[in-house]
Scaffold this motif. Structure first.
Motif, PDB file in Angstrom:
ATOM      1  N   GLY A   1     -35.871  -5.617  -4.867  1.00  0.00           N
ATOM      2  CA  GLY A   1     -36.597  -4.796  -5.542  1.00  0.00           C
ATOM      3  C   GLY A   1     -36.217  -4.570  -7.131  1.00  0.00           C
ATOM      4  O   GLY A   1     -36.822  -3.956  -7.593  1.00  0.00           O
ATOM      5  N   VAL A   2     -35.147  -5.107  -7.451  1.00  0.00           N
ATOM      6  CA  VAL A   2     -34.593  -4.961  -8.877  1.00  0.00           C
ATOM      7  C   VAL A   2     -34.850  -6.236  -9.720  1.00  0.00           C
ATOM      8  O   VAL A   2     -34.951  -7.142  -8.996  1.00  0.00           O
ATOM      9  CB  VAL A   2     -33.098  -4.978  -8.741  1.00  0.00           C
ATOM     10  CG1 VAL A   2     -32.410  -4.653 -10.135  1.00  0.00           C
ATOM     11  CG2 VAL A   2     -32.608  -3.510  -7.825  1.00  0.00           C
ATOM     12  N   SER A   3     -35.336  -6.054 -10.863  1.00  0.00           N
ATOM     13  CA  SER A   3     -35.916  -6.951 -11.670  1.00  0.00           C
ATOM     14  C   SER A   3     -34.408  -7.640 -12.380  1.00  0.00           C
ATOM     15  O   SER A   3     -33.798  -6.729 -13.428  1.00  0.00           O
ATOM     16  CB  SER A   3     -36.865  -6.588 -12.691  1.00  0.00           C
ATOM     17  OG  SER A   3     -36.969  -7.488 -13.850  1.00  0.00           O
ATOM     18  N   HIS A   4     -34.135  -9.005 -12.460  1.00  0.00           N
ATOM     19  CA  HIS A   4     -32.952  -9.442 -12.842  1.00  0.00           C
ATOM     20  C   HIS A   4     -33.374 -10.471 -13.871  1.00  0.00           C
ATOM     21  O   HIS A   4     -34.465 -11.169 -13.975  1.00  0.00           O
ATOM     22  CB  HIS A   4     -32.185 -10.167 -11.988  1.00  0.00           C
ATOM     23  CG  HIS A   4     -31.543  -9.308 -10.990  1.00  0.00           C
ATOM     24  ND1 HIS A   4     -30.155  -8.673 -11.189  1.00  0.00           N
ATOM     25  CD2 HIS A   4     -31.782  -8.696  -9.940  1.00  0.00           C
ATOM     26  CE1 HIS A   4     -29.794  -7.792 -10.166  1.00  0.00           C
ATOM     27  NE2 HIS A   4     -31.147  -7.895  -9.234  1.00  0.00           N
ATOM     28  N   ALA A   5     -32.386 -10.625 -14.974  1.00  0.00           N
ATOM     29  CA  ALA A   5     -32.838 -11.643 -15.887  1.00  0.00           C
ATOM     30  C   ALA A   5     -31.870 -12.971 -15.537  1.00  0.00           C
ATOM     31  O   ALA A   5     -30.949 -12.891 -15.275  1.00  0.00           O
ATOM     32  CB  ALA A   5     -32.109 -11.273 -17.258  1.00  0.00           C
TER      33      ALA A   5
END
Length: 102
Positions: A36-40
């Motif tokens: 649920g975490v947005s990563h680059a």
């Protein structure tokens, strides 16, 4: 961290040029991960914070560091990379080309 230079080689000339500066929200795509975490998405199947999954790919969406769900470690890495870009080379016409005779 990763830095890229576009290089063109041909005939008697070669050209080395730098990519144009882009703001943080336009520089990296969002990594396709189930969390649920947005990563680059960086390169070589790795996020900016170092998560590596074989076959991981970028999504069709920009990674936006200002969003609440943005990974803090990715944001820190993005800030470090951004700080390395010289202020004088951030303008529209700052793309540098160098041609040399071989």
């Amino acid at each position: 961290m990763w830095c890229h230079a576009a290089t063109h080689v041909g005939g008697e000339w070669f050209e080395i040029s730098r990519p144009p500066y882009l703001p943080l929200g336009m520089r990296w795509e969002k990594a396709v991960l189930t969390a649920g975490v947005s990563h680059a998405f960086g390169i070589f199947d790795r996020t900016l914070c170092g998560i590596q999954e074989t076959g991981m790919s970028p999504s069709d969406h920009w990674w936006l560091p200002e969003r609440e769900d943005a990974c803090g470690a990715c944001r820190e890495a993005a800030d470090v990379l951004d700080d390395r870009w010289p202020q004088a080379m951030r303008g529209e016409n700052a793309r540098v080309s160098v041609a040399r005779r071989l």
